[in-house]
Design a protein around this motif. Structure first.
Motif, short mmCIF file in Angstrom:
data_model
loop_
_atom_site.label_atom_id
_atom_site.label_comp_id
_atom_site.label_asym_id
_atom_site.label_seq_id
_atom_site.Cartn_x
_atom_site.Cartn_y
_atom_site.Cartn_z
N THR A 233 0.86 -1.19 0.00
CA THR A 233 0.00 0.00 0.00
C THR A 233 0.89 1.24 0.00
N LEU A 234 0.32 2.37 -0.35
CA LEU A 234 1.07 3.62 -0.28
C LEU A 234 1.46 3.92 1.17
N ALA A 235 0.51 3.79 2.07
CA ALA A 235 0.77 4.09 3.48
C ALA A 235 1.91 3.22 4.02
N GLY A 236 2.01 2.01 3.53
CA GLY A 236 3.05 1.09 3.98
C GLY A 236 4.41 1.39 3.37
N ASN A 237 4.44 2.35 2.45
CA ASN A 237 5.70 2.72 1.81
C ASN A 237 6.26 4.05 2.28
N ILE A 238 5.58 4.66 3.26
CA ILE A 238 6.13 5.87 3.88
C ILE A 238 7.24 5.40 4.82
N PRO A 239 8.44 5.93 4.67
CA PRO A 239 9.52 5.45 5.52
C PRO A 239 9.31 5.81 7.00
N PRO A 240 9.83 5.01 7.90
CA PRO A 240 10.54 3.74 7.70
C PRO A 240 9.56 2.60 7.44
N LYS A 241 9.91 1.72 6.52
CA LYS A 241 9.03 0.62 6.16
C LYS A 241 9.20 -0.57 7.09
N ALA A 242 8.12 -1.29 7.30
CA ALA A 242 8.19 -2.53 8.07
C ALA A 242 9.08 -3.52 7.34
N ASN A 243 9.87 -4.24 8.10
CA ASN A 243 10.70 -5.30 7.52
C ASN A 243 11.28 -6.14 8.65
N LEU A 244 10.89 -7.41 8.70
CA LEU A 244 11.35 -8.28 9.79
C LEU A 244 12.70 -8.92 9.48
N GLY A 245 13.16 -8.76 8.25
CA GLY A 245 14.46 -9.33 7.88
C GLY A 245 14.52 -10.82 8.17
N ASP A 246 15.66 -11.28 8.67
CA ASP A 246 15.79 -12.71 8.98
C ASP A 246 15.49 -12.99 10.45
N LEU A 247 14.89 -12.03 11.14
CA LEU A 247 14.43 -12.19 12.53
C LEU A 247 15.58 -12.35 13.54
N ARG A 248 16.76 -11.93 13.17
CA ARG A 248 17.91 -12.16 14.06
C ARG A 248 17.78 -11.39 15.39
N GLY A 249 17.19 -10.18 15.32
CA GLY A 249 17.02 -9.40 16.54
C GLY A 249 15.98 -10.03 17.46
N LEU A 250 14.89 -10.49 16.86
CA LEU A 250 13.84 -11.16 17.64
C LEU A 250 14.41 -12.40 18.30
N ALA A 251 15.14 -13.19 17.52
CA ALA A 251 15.73 -14.42 18.05
C ALA A 251 16.68 -14.12 19.20
N GLY A 252 17.32 -12.95 19.14
CA GLY A 252 18.25 -12.58 20.20
C GLY A 252 17.57 -12.00 21.43
N GLY A 253 16.27 -11.78 21.35
CA GLY A 253 15.54 -11.30 22.52
C GLY A 253 15.30 -9.80 22.57
N LEU A 254 15.60 -9.08 21.51
CA LEU A 254 15.28 -7.65 21.40
C LEU A 254 15.71 -6.82 22.60
N ASN A 255 16.80 -7.20 23.23
CA ASN A 255 17.14 -6.53 24.49
C ASN A 255 18.01 -5.28 24.34
N GLY A 256 18.50 -5.07 23.13
CA GLY A 256 19.26 -3.85 22.91
C GLY A 256 20.62 -3.82 23.59
N VAL A 257 21.00 -4.92 24.21
CA VAL A 257 22.28 -4.97 24.89
C VAL A 257 23.25 -5.85 24.11
N ASN A 258 22.99 -7.17 24.13
CA ASN A 258 23.84 -8.08 23.34
C ASN A 258 23.43 -8.02 21.89
N ILE A 259 22.18 -7.61 21.71
CA ILE A 259 21.60 -7.72 20.38
C ILE A 259 20.73 -6.50 20.15
N SER A 260 20.49 -6.24 18.89
CA SER A 260 19.65 -5.10 18.49
C SER A 260 18.25 -5.18 19.11
#
Ligand code: LMG
Ligand code: NDP
Ligand code: PMR
Length: 399
Positions: A233-260
């Motif tokens: 959608t147009l609304a979904g293209n206004i930056p910053p766009k959603a993008n889960l990538g390869d989920l490496r941050g989620l897998a790391g626990g999203l703690n912002g310390v050891n991992i993003s």
């Protein structure tokens, strides 16, 4: 000055890019979805409108499965109910915005008892009274989605109340568009994904057991999604766009310390984190559908209720944005909906027999008719849905 220039630059880029894609529906980034068609359904942007002004009828949206907006509870619905009792619906974040408007719509119908699951229960009580929900039609219960302990406690307390559970609405959300640094939930997950996705993920998994036990004729789990998480959608293209990538941050626990703190492992961006959390919400709904619909008969659905530009969701945004956003949505994109109208839409997904299909992402056209909308490639990727489910399960200690 520089800030504004950057913003306007990115809009121009986004719009131009969108135009390019519209012209070529074969583009792989938008495979299977026509931005043009989509645009017609969900908003009418000035550029598009100007061209269509002389032939209005050509801009009538093509809708796959249209149901005319119906009242919250129809006669057929009442007649088909196995049980004579009111339906019991838990709505998270019912103390404001969409959640409150939905509680109001359902509360007024007299057919529902609403469990308002809120982090500020005094506010919830105050708001329920302010909008005039009859006292016998609601109960306020404490739930802080930013604490998994609170989520577990809520599920426990609800269970001990002895009330059957017929419908669960995962509605609450937070949005930090101007945050320079991340904040974290009790368990140390980045706040937006932690609250909007992980809190609801645990809640819905725990309450699935209660839903299974209910004898209600149409049991549902509804997870609120959004257009801004959908890059088709147009609304979904206004930056910053959603993008889960390869989920490496989620897998790391999203703690912002050891991992993003970001799901994709990137730099913190509050607006992106929100949009990513909405993608998780929409993926979770579909994974629920694949795993449990056939076995349990429960309907799993998501929706984009329209742009409710006046809600508390934008409380952290800069004042200029809060001032301009509602008229912008009302007069320019025409995507604006009032809280009342959005509440009626979500109430339809809770109780309307014509919106009982499972696995659907509902949207409404400009005449407020509902239709089954198409999710973006990422928000409908079964592999990603499975991975998000499995990683989330570990993070909330269900697996
Ligand atoms: C990102 O970009 C940040 O990087 C990220 O960290 C996060 O904060 C994210 O979504 C939040 O935003 C920043 C930007 C979005 O968001 C803003 O903070 C914008 C601040 C608001 C500034 C208002 C300036 C108004 C100038 C008018 C420009 C006209 C544009 C109108 C478009 C019409 C098209 C035909 O980045 C962007 O891409 C958006 C940048 C533009 C801001 C638009 C905000 C919406 C309000 C627009 C008002 C337009 C006029 C309204 C008048 C209505 C009555 C007729
Ligand atoms: P609001 O801010 O008005 O409502 C959000 C609700 O969530 C509030 O009641 C808030 O509580 C509650 N909440 C926030 N954090 C927690 C927490 N940790 N635990 C429990 N409850 C919490 O925003 P909206 O009504 O706009 O948002 C509702 C849903 O609609 C969200 O899922 C959002 O993503 C979605 N949505 C909104 C759109 C819009 O244009 N507004 C468009 C598309 C989707 P409190 O009252 O205490 O602040
Ligand atoms: Mg968006 C063309 C249609 C359209 C629609 C339906 C929305 C919905 N927005 C549209 C267009 C635009 N927006 C355009 C052209 C711009 C650039 C001027 C724009 C900008 C914009 C900003 C800065 N829009 C926003 C923001 C936010 O901060 C909101 C956001 O992204 O939150 C994550 C937002 C939204 N726009 C919407 C909707 C529904 C939002 C609210 C967020 C959500 O719940 O998804």
């Amino acid at each position: 000055g520089t800030l504004l220039q950057t913003h306007i630059g990115s809009v121009a880029f986004a719009l131009q890019k969108e135009g390019g894609h519209s012209a070529s529906t074969k583009d792989s980034a938008f495979r299977g979805v026509s931005l043009v068609e989509h645009g017609k359904k969900e908003f009418s942007f000035p550029v598009i409108r100007a061209k269509k002004v002389t032939s209005r009828n050509t801009s009538v949206p093509r809708i796959r499965a249209q149901t005319v907006a119906a009242p919250v509870e129809t006669k057929e619905a009442r007649a088909s109910k196995k049980t004579d009792r009111k339906g019991n619906v838990i709505i998270t974040g019912a103390s404001s915005g969409l959640g409150l408007a939905t509680a109001k719509a359902l509360g007024e119908s007299g057919e529902w008892h609403i469990i308002m699951a809120c982090r500020d229960f005094l506010k919830a009580e105050r708001m329920a009274r302010a909008v005039g929900i009859p006292k016998e039609n609601y109960t306020v219960m404490h739930l802080d989605l930013a604490s998994l302990e609170s989520v577990r406690q809520f599920a426990d307390t609800f269970r001990r109340s002895g009330r059957p559970l017929d419908v669960l609405v995962c509605n609450a959300a937070v949005y930090f568009p101007t945050a320079k640094v991340p904040t974290f939930t009790a368990e140390g997950f980045e706040m937006s994904v932690g609250t909007n996705h992980l809190g609801h993920f645990l809640l819905s998994r725990l309450l699935l057991e209660d839903l299974k036990k209910s004898d209600f004729d149409s049991k549902r789990v509804i997870i609120v999604g959004s257009i801004t998480g959908n890059t088709n959608t147009l609304a979904g293209n206004i930056p910053p766009k959603a993008n889960l990538g390869d989920l490496r941050g989620l897998a790391g626990g999203l703690n912002g310390v050891n991992i993003s703190p970001m799901i994709d492992g990137g730099e913190f961006d509050g607006a992106k984190a929100y949009k990513d959390s909405k993608v998780c919400n929409m993926l979770t709904m579909q994974e629920f559908h694949r795993r449990y619909h056939e076995e349990t008969g429960i309907t799993f659905a998501s929706l984009y209720p329209g742009c409710i530009a006046t809600t508390g969701l934008f409380r952290e945004h800069i004042p200029l944005f809060r001032l301009l956003f509602p008229p912008f949505q009302k007069y320019i994109t025409k995507g604006f909906v009032s809280e009342d109208e959005a509440g009626k839409r979500l109430a339809q997904v809770v109780s309307n027999p014509s919106l009982a299909k499972s696995g659907v992402y509902w949207s409404w056209n400009n005449n407020s008719a509902s239709f089954e909308n198409q999710l973006s490639e990422e928000a409908s990727d079964p592999e990603k849905a499975k991975k998000v489910w499995e990683i989330s399960e570990k993070l909330v200690e269900l697996a």
